[in-house]
Design a protein around this motif. Structure first.
Motif, PDB file in Angstrom:
ATOM      1  N   ASN A 151       0.830  -1.190   0.000  1.00 27.62           N
ATOM      2  CA  ASN A 151       0.000   0.000   0.000  1.00 27.62           C
ATOM      3  C   ASN A 151       0.865   1.240   0.000  1.00 27.62           C
ATOM      4  O   ASN A 151       2.047   1.178   0.364  1.00 27.62           O
ATOM      5  CB  ASN A 151      -0.899   0.032   1.235  1.00 27.62           C
ATOM      6  CG  ASN A 151      -2.352  -0.237   0.896  1.00 27.62           C
ATOM      7  OD1 ASN A 151      -2.796   0.020  -0.212  1.00 27.62           O
ATOM      8  ND2 ASN A 151      -3.083  -0.772   1.867  1.00 27.62           N
ATOM      9  N   SER A 153       0.937   5.398   1.342  1.00 27.20           N
ATOM     10  CA  SER A 153       0.315   6.442   2.149  1.00 27.20           C
ATOM     11  C   SER A 153       1.020   7.753   1.836  1.00 27.20           C
ATOM     12  O   SER A 153       2.239   7.786   1.652  1.00 27.20           O
ATOM     13  CB  SER A 153       0.431   6.121   3.642  1.00 27.20           C
ATOM     14  OG  SER A 153       1.783   6.113   4.053  1.00 27.20           O
ATOM     15  N   TYR A 154       0.244   8.809   1.736  1.00 29.04           N
ATOM     16  CA  TYR A 154       0.798  10.115   1.370  1.00 29.04           C
ATOM     17  C   TYR A 154       1.334  10.846   2.594  1.00 29.04           C
ATOM     18  O   TYR A 154       0.778  10.754   3.686  1.00 29.04           O
ATOM     19  CB  TYR A 154      -0.265  10.970   0.679  1.00 29.04           C
ATOM     20  CG  TYR A 154      -0.554  10.543  -0.736  1.00 29.04           C
ATOM     21  CD1 TYR A 154      -1.468   9.514  -0.996  1.00 29.04           C
ATOM     22  CD2 TYR A 154       0.077  11.151  -1.811  1.00 29.04           C
ATOM     23  CE1 TYR A 154      -1.737   9.109  -2.290  1.00 29.04           C
ATOM     24  CE2 TYR A 154      -0.186  10.749  -3.106  1.00 29.04           C
ATOM     25  CZ  TYR A 154      -1.094   9.737  -3.340  1.00 29.04           C
ATOM     26  OH  TYR A 154      -1.349   9.335  -4.629  1.00 29.04           O
ATOM     27  N   LYS A 155       2.410  11.578   2.373  1.00 27.64           N
ATOM     28  CA  LYS A 155       2.996  12.399   3.426  1.00 27.64           C
ATOM     29  C   LYS A 155       2.794  13.876   3.098  1.00 27.64           C
ATOM     30  O   LYS A 155       2.962  14.283   1.949  1.00 27.64           O
ATOM     31  CB  LYS A 155       4.504  12.138   3.545  1.00 27.64           C
ATOM     32  CG  LYS A 155       4.893  10.733   3.960  1.00 27.64           C
ATOM     33  CD  LYS A 155       6.419  10.615   4.056  1.00 27.64           C
ATOM     34  CE  LYS A 155       6.849   9.247   4.510  1.00 27.64           C
ATOM     35  NZ  LYS A 155       8.333   9.141   4.607  1.00 27.64           N
ATOM     36  N   ILE A 368       5.379   9.732  -0.838  1.00 32.73           N
ATOM     37  CA  ILE A 368       4.621   8.614  -0.288  1.00 32.73           C
ATOM     38  C   ILE A 368       5.516   7.696   0.543  1.00 32.73           C
ATOM     39  O   ILE A 368       6.743   7.761   0.461  1.00 32.73           O
ATOM     40  CB  ILE A 368       3.958   7.775  -1.409  1.00 32.73           C
ATOM     41  CG1 ILE A 368       5.044   7.169  -2.322  1.00 32.73           C
ATOM     42  CG2 ILE A 368       2.965   8.598  -2.200  1.00 32.73           C
ATOM     43  CD1 ILE A 368       4.515   6.147  -3.309  1.00 32.73           C
ATOM     44  N   SER A 369       4.876   6.864   1.329  1.00 34.51           N
ATOM     45  CA  SER A 369       5.539   5.760   2.030  1.00 34.51           C
ATOM     46  C   SER A 369       4.983   4.448   1.487  1.00 34.51           C
ATOM     47  O   SER A 369       3.815   4.377   1.096  1.00 34.51           O
ATOM     48  CB  SER A 369       5.277   5.831   3.538  1.00 34.51           C
ATOM     49  OG  SER A 369       5.898   6.963   4.108  1.00 34.51           O
ATOM     50  N   VAL A 371       3.790   0.976   2.519  1.00 36.15           N
ATOM     51  CA  VAL A 371       3.297   0.458   3.790  1.00 36.15           C
ATOM     52  C   VAL A 371       2.974  -1.032   3.664  1.00 36.15           C
ATOM     53  O   VAL A 371       2.115  -1.417   2.878  1.00 36.15           O
ATOM     54  CB  VAL A 371       2.036   1.215   4.243  1.00 36.15           C
ATOM     55  CG1 VAL A 371       1.589   0.729   5.607  1.00 36.15           C
ATOM     56  CG2 VAL A 371       2.296   2.716   4.255  1.00 36.15           C
ATOM     57  N   GLU A 405      -4.445   2.451  -5.558  1.00 32.20           N
ATOM     58  CA  GLU A 405      -3.492   2.433  -4.467  1.00 32.20           C
ATOM     59  C   GLU A 405      -3.267   0.998  -4.062  1.00 32.20           C
ATOM     60  O   GLU A 405      -4.174   0.186  -4.005  1.00 32.20           O
ATOM     61  CB  GLU A 405      -4.002   3.262  -3.301  1.00 32.20           C
ATOM     62  CG  GLU A 405      -3.996   4.744  -3.604  1.00 32.20           C
ATOM     63  CD  GLU A 405      -4.169   5.565  -2.352  1.00 32.20           C
ATOM     64  OE1 GLU A 405      -4.207   4.961  -1.267  1.00 32.20           O
ATOM     65  OE2 GLU A 405      -4.272   6.779  -2.462  1.00 32.20           O
ATOM     66  N   LYS A 407      -2.225  -2.524  -2.383  1.00 31.47           N
ATOM     67  CA  LYS A 407      -2.225  -3.333  -1.173  1.00 31.47           C
ATOM     68  C   LYS A 407      -0.881  -4.018  -1.070  1.00 31.47           C
ATOM     69  O   LYS A 407       0.065  -3.580  -1.688  1.00 31.47           O
ATOM     70  CB  LYS A 407      -3.383  -4.316  -1.237  1.00 31.47           C
ATOM     71  CG  LYS A 407      -4.736  -3.606  -1.300  1.00 31.47           C
ATOM     72  CD  LYS A 407      -5.869  -4.589  -1.472  1.00 31.47           C
ATOM     73  CE  LYS A 407      -7.172  -3.863  -1.691  1.00 31.47           C
ATOM     74  NZ  LYS A 407      -8.272  -4.781  -1.989  1.00 31.47           N
TER      75      LYS A 407
END
Length: 620
Positions: A151, A153-155, A368-369, A371, A405, A407
Motif C-alpha cells: 500500500n 500512504s501520502y505524506k 509517499i511511504s 506500507v 493504491e 495493497k
C-alpha cells in the motif's frame, strides 16, 4: 584474429553482423571509421532479414512468424544468445502466452514477476512450481488478481525536510530503497531518494521546491507532450520562470543543436545563465537518443540538471556514468508486473550537495511511504477478478500509479528467500520449499534484469525494434503503374544501430489520408495488442520542408493553452515500446495487425463485425 569492429562494439552489442565478417584490405584505420562501417553493416543485415527488396501489399500473403524469425537469426546469429529472456518469460511471465496479450505500452522498470505474484496467492499449489518443463497453468486457475504487493500512504511534508530529516521507514520501504539504488547503480553517499506517487508528482515536487525565484530559467528537452513536464512548467511560470523548450528538426527529429547551445551557453560578458535543465537521454515516443554531453554543457554553464531516466531500458543506467556527469536530480519510474499491473511509483533522487538549493518552506502532496500490511500466505479467500494492462496514452502511463493504491504482501519474515537460481531450476524444489513464504521486498523483476545484464538486454531490444521498423516500412498500398504508397510513416530515426526501444508511427489509407491514431489504438486493443498514443511537438521545419509542414502539423488545444485559447501545433502518433520481456512473436503480431489496414474496407468490416456481436455502442 578478431575483426576490428568486434573490438569496438563488443561492449555495446552482441557482435553485430559486421563483427562476424573479415574486412580484409578494407580494414578502417580510424576508430570512427570502424564504428561507421559496423553500423552500416548492421543496417544492411537488417534489410536482408526480410526478403530483400520486397514489398507486401496483401495482409493475407505475409511470411510466417517462424520463417521471419529464422531469417532474423540468419542475419544476426547472436540473436539466439538472447534465448535466456525467452526462458525467463516462459517461467516467470507465462500469463503473456496464456492470454496472448501483446504489451507494447509499458514504460519503466518492472519490480516483480507474475510467477512471484502467483506464489503469493497460491503458496502451496504444486502446479506453480512443479517443473520447468511443465506447461503453464490454465487462465482460469491463475487469473490475474487485483492484489497488489504493498500500500501507499501520502505524506504532507516538504521535499527538503524529507531529504534532510527523513522519517520512520518500514522494513519494506528500507529494503526497497536499498534494492532500487543498487539496481540503478546509485550510491547513498552521493544521492538521497524519496518515493513519489507517480512521475507527475515527482516533477511537481521538484518544481515547487526549486528556487526559480532566483534561478529564473527552465529549459526542457522533450519532442512530445509530457503531462508531468507540463505540470512542472506551470509551477515554474507561477514563480516567474522563463521557460524554453528545445526544438527538433524535421524529419529526423534530432535536437536543433545550434538553438539549444545558444540557450545554455553563457553570454560573451561571462555572465552565466542560472536555472534548471530538464534532460532525458532519449525520447520515450520516437526512440531518438541524445548526447550525454548536453548535461556537461549545461553544468559547465551554471545550470542545475534534472535527468529523466524514465525512458531508459533495463540496465541502461550502467552506461550513464553518474560519477562523471552527476546530475543534481534524477527521476525514474517503476511498475509492478509487466503485462499485468501497470501501477507502481516513481523515485526522485537528489544529489546530497544540492539539497541546500531547495526551498525549505514548500509543502505539497506527492511524497509517499510504502506500507506493508499483514496477510497470511495460507489465506486464499475472496480473490479479485482479472484485470489486464489496458491501452493507454503516454501521459496515462506516466500517471498510472494514480489508478489504484496498492495493497501488499505479508509483513511476516520469510523462512527462505526464493532466489533467481531456484526460479530457473524449478525441478529441484522440494515440496516443503513450495510452502515457504515469499520475501515481500524481493524484486524478482529487477533480479531478472541484473541477471540478463546490459549487453544482452540492449542488444535484443536493438534487434527487435529495428526489425519492427524494417517490417512496417515494407507494407505498401498497391496502385496503378506499379506506384506504391506506404501504409506506415515512421517519425524520428529509422533503422539505426544507436536508437532507443520505442517507435512513433502513423497508418495511412490508400488515398494517403492519415487514419486517426486513437482509432488504430482502439482496434489494436480489440486484437489484444496494447499501444500508446502521443503528440509530437516543438518541431522545426527548414524552408525546404515548408510545403510538407502545412500538411503534417495539427492543432491541439491542451493544458495551459486551453485557458489562453492557443493551439499547440504538432503531430499525433501511435507509439510502441519494446520491454525487457517483449519477444519476436509480439512484434510479428503487431505487424500482422497493421498489415490488415492494406484492406481498404478493414475499418468498415470491423464496424459491422462488432455490430453483429450486438455491441450497444459502436465506437469505431
Amino acid at each position: 584474429m578478431q575483426s576490428p569492429c568486434f573490438r569496438v562494439t563488443k561492449e555495446g552489442c552482441f557482435k553485430c553482423i559486421c563483427c562476424q565478417n573479415s574486412h580484409g584490405e578494407t580494414n578502417p584505420t580510424s576508430k570512427i571509421g570502424i564504428i561507421i562501417t559496423c553500423h552500416r553493416e548492421f543496417i544492411d543485415a537488417m534489410a536482408s532479414s526480410i526478403q530483400p527488396n520486397s514489398q507486401f501489399t496483401n495482409h493475407e500473403c505475409l511470411p510466417s512468424c517462424l520463417e521471419l524469425l529464422s531469417n532474423l537469426k540468419e542475419a544476426y546469429p547472436h540473436y539466439s544468445q538472447t534465448n535466456l529472456v525467452d526462458e525467463i518469460r516462459a517461467h516467470e511471465y507465462y500469463h503473456l502466452s496464456v492470454s496472448r496479450h501483446v504489451c507494447l505500452d509499458y514504460i519503466g522498470n518492472g519490480l516483480f514477476s507474475y510467477y512471484q505474484q502467483q506464489r503469493y496467492h497460491h503458496p502451496t499449489d504444486d502446479s506453480i512450481a512443479s517443473s520447468s518443463s511443465a506447461p503453464p497453468p490454465s487462465t482460469l486457475q491463475f487469473a490475474s488478481l487485483n492484489e497488489p504487493f504493498f500500500n501507499i500512504s501520502y505524506k504532507s511534508v516538504s521535499l527538503s525536510t524529507q531529504l534532510l530529516y527523513g522519517g520512520q521507514e518500514s522494513e519494506l520501504e528500507s529494503n526497497m530503497s536499498r534494492r532500487i539504488m543498487e539496481y540503478m547503480n546509485i550510491s547513498k553517499y552521493d544521492y538521497s531518494m524519496v518515493f513519489t506517487a507517480n512521475q507527475s508528482s515527482a516533477f511537481k515536487l521538484l518544481a515547487d521546491s526549486y528556487t526559480f525565484e532566483s534561478n529564473h530559467n527552465l529549459v526542457t528537452v522533450y519532442d512530445y507532450e509530457n503531462q508531468a513536464v507540463e505540470g512542472m512548467i506551470d509551477s515554474a511560470k507561477k514563480k516567474g520562470a522563463r521557460v524554453v523548450s528545445a526544438e527538433f528538426s524535421w524529419p529526423n527529429l534530432r535536437i536543433n543543436s545550434r538553438k539549444l547551445r545558444k540557450t545554455l551557453v553563457a553570454k560573451k560578458n561571462g555572465r552565466k545563465k542560472r536555472g534548471l535543465f530538464v534532460f532525458p537521454l532519449q525520447s520515450k515516443v520516437t526512440g531518438t537518443r541524445y548526447s550525454y554531453q548536453w548535461m556537461n554543457i549545461a553544468q559547465g554553464n551554471g545550470w542545475r540538471v534534472l535527468f529523466d531516466a524514465s525512458a531508459l531500458g533495463p540496465k541502461d543506467m550502467e552506461s550513464l556514468g553518474l560519477s562523471i556527469f552527476q546530475p543534481d536530480f534524477l527521476i525514474c519510474s517503476f511498475f509492478k508486473v509487466f503485462g499485468e499491473n501497470p501501477s507502481g511509483f516513481c523515485c526522485l533522487f537528489v544529489k546530497n550537495s544540492s539539497i541546500s538549493q531547495l526551498n525549505k518552506s514548500s509543502t505539497s502532496l506527492g511524497i509517499i511511504s510504502l506500507v506493508p500490511v499483514a496477510k497470511s500466505f495460507e489465506d486464499k479467500d475472496d480473490f479479485a477478478s482479472s484485470s489486464s494492462s489496458s491501452t493507454s496514452s503516454v501521459s496515462d502511463q506516466e500517471n498510472s500509479a494514480e489508478f489504484q493504491e496498492i495493497k501488499q504482501v505479508s509483513d511476516q519474515e520469510p523462512e527462505k528467500i526464493t532466489t533467481l537460481f531456484e526460479i530457473l531450476n524449478w525441478g529441484n524444489k522440494s515440496n516443503k520449499n513450495r510452502c515457504k513464504k515469499v520475501d515481500q521486498s524481493e524484486c524478482r523483476g529487477l533480479d531478472h534484469a541484473d541477471k540478463l545484464g546490459l549487453i544482452l538486454t540492449s542488444s535484443r531490444a536493438r534487434y527487435l525494434i529495428n526489425w519492427l521498423i524494417n517490417a512496417l516500412t515494407r507494407l505498401q498500398h498497391p496502385h496503378a503503374e506499379d506506384i506504391y504508397h506506404p501504409l506506415v510513416k515512421i517519425y524520428g530515426p529509422k533503422i539505426n544501430f544507436n536508437r532507443g526501444q520505442a517507435v512513433a508511427f502513423n497508418v495511412f489509407d490508400w488515398k494517403g489520408q492519415k487514419i486517426d491514431p486513437t482509432l488504430v489504438q482502439k482496434l489494436a486493443d480489440r486484437n489484444n495488442i496494447s499501444l500508446s498514443c502521443a503528440f509530437l511537438q516543438h518541431i522545426r521545419f527548414s524552408k525546404m520542408y515548408d510545403d510538407e509542414k502545412n500538411t503534417i502539423l495539427e492543432g491541439v488545444t491542451s493544458g495551459d493553452n486551453i485557458k489562453r485559447g492557443k493551439l499547440n501545433c504538432g503531430v499525433s502518433v501511435i507509439t510502441a515500446s519494446i520491454g525487457m520481456m517483449t519477444n519476436f512473436e509480439d512484434l510479428y503480431r503487431l505487424w500482422s495487425f497493421i498489415a490488415r489496414f492494406l484492406d481498404a474496407d478493414f475499418v468498415e468490416k470491423e464496424r459491422w463485425r462488432y455490430k453483429a456481436l450486438n455491441q450497444t455502442t459502436i465506437e469505431v
